[in-house]
Design a protein around this motif. Structure first.
Motif, PDB file in Angstrom:
ATOM      1  N   ARG A 194       0.827  -1.211   0.000  1.00 25.15           N
ATOM      2  CA  ARG A 194       0.000   0.000   0.000  1.00 25.15           C
ATOM      3  C   ARG A 194       0.858   1.257   0.000  1.00 25.15           C
ATOM      4  N   SER A 195       2.047   1.169   0.594  1.00 24.45           N
ATOM      5  CA  SER A 195       2.902   2.345   0.690  1.00 24.45           C
ATOM      6  C   SER A 195       3.682   2.616  -0.600  1.00 24.45           C
ATOM      7  N   LEU A 196       3.740   1.635  -1.500  1.00 27.33           N
ATOM      8  CA  LEU A 196       4.447   1.839  -2.766  1.00 27.33           C
ATOM      9  C   LEU A 196       3.605   2.702  -3.701  1.00 27.33           C
ATOM     10  N   PRO A 197       4.239   3.499  -4.555  1.00 27.06           N
ATOM     11  CA  PRO A 197       3.459   4.321  -5.495  1.00 27.06           C
ATOM     12  C   PRO A 197       2.752   3.460  -6.543  1.00 27.06           C
ATOM     13  N   SER A 198       1.684   4.004  -7.121  1.00 30.08           N
ATOM     14  CA  SER A 198       0.910   3.310  -8.154  1.00 30.08           C
ATOM     15  C   SER A 198       1.526   3.528  -9.520  1.00 30.08           C
ATOM     16  N   ARG A 199       2.763   3.700  -9.607  1.00 32.75           N
ATOM     17  CA  ARG A 199       3.513   4.170 -10.739  1.00 32.75           C
ATOM     18  C   ARG A 199       3.338   3.407 -12.043  1.00 32.75           C
TER      19      ARG A 199
ATOM     20  N   GLU B 131       5.736   8.996 -20.073  1.00 30.64           N
ATOM     21  CA  GLU B 131       4.799   7.930 -19.711  1.00 30.64           C
ATOM     22  C   GLU B 131       3.365   8.461 -19.672  1.00 30.64           C
ATOM     23  N   LEU B 132       3.210   9.652 -19.117  1.00 26.21           N
ATOM     24  CA  LEU B 132       1.880  10.247 -19.035  1.00 26.21           C
ATOM     25  C   LEU B 132       1.336  10.577 -20.423  1.00 26.21           C
ATOM     26  N   MET B 133       2.191  11.135 -21.272  1.00 30.43           N
ATOM     27  CA  MET B 133       1.755  11.454 -22.639  1.00 30.43           C
ATOM     28  C   MET B 133       1.390  10.183 -23.405  1.00 30.43           C
ATOM     29  N   SER B 134       2.063   9.102 -23.142  1.00 27.91           N
ATOM     30  CA  SER B 134       1.717   7.815 -23.756  1.00 27.91           C
ATOM     31  C   SER B 134       0.301   7.403 -23.358  1.00 27.91           C
ATOM     32  N   GLN B 135      -0.037   7.605 -22.105  1.00 24.97           N
ATOM     33  CA  GLN B 135      -1.393   7.294 -21.645  1.00 24.97           C
ATOM     34  C   GLN B 135      -2.423   8.185 -22.347  1.00 24.97           C
ATOM     35  N   PHE B 136      -2.091   9.447 -22.528  1.00 24.37           N
ATOM     36  CA  PHE B 136      -3.006  10.369 -23.213  1.00 24.37           C
ATOM     37  C   PHE B 136      -3.217   9.939 -24.662  1.00 24.37           C
ATOM     38  N   ARG B 137      -2.122   9.603 -25.351  1.00 25.39           N
ATOM     39  CA  ARG B 137      -2.245   9.170 -26.750  1.00 25.39           C
ATOM     40  C   ARG B 137      -3.107   7.919 -26.869  1.00 25.39           C
TER      41      ARG B 137
ATOM     42  N   GLY C  33      -3.937   2.507 -10.323  1.00 23.10           N
ATOM     43  CA  GLY C  33      -2.781   2.796 -11.152  1.00 23.10           C
ATOM     44  C   GLY C  33      -3.130   3.278 -12.546  1.00 23.10           C
ATOM     45  N   SER C  34      -4.402   3.286 -12.896  1.00 22.20           N
ATOM     46  CA  SER C  34      -4.794   3.775 -14.216  1.00 22.20           C
ATOM     47  C   SER C  34      -4.899   5.299 -14.202  1.00 22.20           C
ATOM     48  N   VAL C  35      -4.854   5.884 -15.395  1.00 19.21           N
ATOM     49  CA  VAL C  35      -4.976   7.334 -15.513  1.00 19.21           C
ATOM     50  C   VAL C  35      -6.312   7.632 -16.177  1.00 19.21           C
ATOM     51  N   SER C  36      -7.131   8.439 -15.508  1.00 16.84           N
ATOM     52  CA  SER C  36      -8.390   8.877 -16.113  1.00 16.84           C
ATOM     53  C   SER C  36      -8.210  10.312 -16.590  1.00 16.84           C
ATOM     54  N   VAL C  37      -8.775  10.588 -17.761  1.00 21.15           N
ATOM     55  CA  VAL C  37      -8.571  11.884 -18.407  1.00 21.15           C
ATOM     56  C   VAL C  37      -9.917  12.530 -18.681  1.00 21.15           C
ATOM     57  N   ILE C  38     -10.009  13.812 -18.351  1.00 13.37           N
ATOM     58  CA  ILE C  38     -11.172  14.618 -18.706  1.00 13.37           C
ATOM     59  C   ILE C  38     -10.683  15.603 -19.762  1.00 13.37           C
ATOM     60  N   PRO C  39     -11.112  15.402 -21.033  1.00 10.19           N
ATOM     61  CA  PRO C  39     -10.638  16.286 -22.099  1.00 10.19           C
ATOM     62  C   PRO C  39     -11.210  17.692 -21.961  1.00 10.19           C
ATOM     63  N   GLU C  40     -10.490  18.667 -22.485  1.00 14.04           N
ATOM     64  CA  GLU C  40     -10.934  20.064 -22.466  1.00 14.04           C
ATOM     65  C   GLU C  40     -12.238  20.212 -23.237  1.00 14.04           C
ATOM     66  N   LYS C  41     -12.312  19.604 -24.414  1.00 15.02           N
ATOM     67  CA  LYS C  41     -13.526  19.628 -25.226  1.00 15.02           C
ATOM     68  C   LYS C  41     -14.061  18.215 -25.298  1.00 15.02           C
ATOM     69  N   PRO C  42     -15.183  17.947 -24.674  1.00 20.08           N
ATOM     70  CA  PRO C  42     -15.714  16.590 -24.689  1.00 20.08           C
ATOM     71  C   PRO C  42     -15.946  16.090 -26.118  1.00 20.08           C
ATOM     72  N   ARG C  43     -15.514  14.850 -26.376  1.00 20.79           N
ATOM     73  CA  ARG C  43     -15.683  14.249 -27.699  1.00 20.79           C
ATOM     74  C   ARG C  43     -17.145  13.981 -28.012  1.00 20.79           C
ATOM     75  N   SER C  44     -17.966  13.824 -27.002  1.00 17.87           N
ATOM     76  CA  SER C  44     -19.360  13.452 -27.230  1.00 17.87           C
ATOM     77  C   SER C  44     -20.110  14.522 -28.033  1.00 17.87           C
ATOM     78  N   VAL C  45     -19.752  15.799 -27.877  1.00 14.07           N
ATOM     79  CA  VAL C  45     -20.423  16.860 -28.618  1.00 14.07           C
ATOM     80  C   VAL C  45     -20.106  16.729 -30.109  1.00 14.07           C
ATOM     81  N   ALA C  46     -18.835  16.552 -30.438  1.00  8.57           N
ATOM     82  CA  ALA C  46     -18.444  16.389 -31.835  1.00  8.57           C
ATOM     83  C   ALA C  46     -19.074  15.135 -32.419  1.00  8.57           C
ATOM     84  N   TYR C  47     -19.112  14.067 -31.639  1.00 14.75           N
ATOM     85  CA  TYR C  47     -19.696  12.817 -32.113  1.00 14.75           C
ATOM     86  C   TYR C  47     -21.183  12.998 -32.392  1.00 14.75           C
TER      87      TYR C  47
END
Length: 184
Positions: free
Chosen positions: A38-43, A132-138, A157-171
């Protein structure tokens, strides 16, 4: 030849150690290992790296003797397995019942990006590089850091992203145009 087919039923089922001692040993080892992990990072960003697998295997080997010395009976093995299952369930139940315990068991999300800006202190805390973070974004279809409203390191350990412009509007716009053209 008869020794090939003989079974020592007493050794197979009668424990050599006290069942209470087995439970106490198993409990202590489980809780100590839980605390260390538990004390180790979620890296690792939600993946199991070779080093993580190595840690698990070595923990298992080291913990085996600490939990039961040299156990030989099925009963002793069953008690140790039951102890591990008990603590796993007990901690999940406590986390469900008590929010403070849940926060200890599963840390709250850690903000990594806010309004397109990296929070380097939090990246260092989790030992994550910008690459590493940019890889997750891509992988989530985001090319530019400026396109990220917020990004969080989740407890798993997963990365969740909230985009600036939601894709749902464009979709929805694209879908509406396709449906309108198809009706003509």
């Amino acid at each position: 030849m008869s020794s090939l087919f003989s079974v020592d039923w007493r050794e197979l089922f009668v424990p050599n150690l006290s069942l209470v001692e087995l439970f106490v040993r198993g409990s202590i080892v489980y809780l100590v290992l839980f605390g260390v992990l538990r004390s180790l990072p979620s890296r690792q960003l939600g993946s199991l790296a070779i080093t993580d697998l190595l840690v698990v295997v070595l923990f298992a080997e080291a913990a085996q003797n600490a939990m039961a010395r040299d156990y030989t009976s099925i009963t002793e093995g069953a008690v140790l397995i039951g102890t591990v299952i008990f603590w796993s369930y007990a901690l999940n139940w406590l986390g469900f019942r008590f929010p403070a315990v849940q926060q200890f068991l599963n840390p709250p999300p850690l903000l990594l990006v806010e309004k397109g800006k990296l929070l380097r202190r939090n990246l260092r805390r989790e030992l994550i590089t910008e690459d590493e973070l940019m890889s997750q974004f891509r992988q989530q279809g985001i090319e530019e850091l400026a396109d990220v409203k917020a990004a969080y390191m989740e407890a798993d350990g997963s990365v969740s992203v909230i985009p600036e412009k939601p894709r749902s509007v464009a979709y929805r716009t694209l879908k509406r145009d396709v449906v309108t053209k198809g009706a003509e």
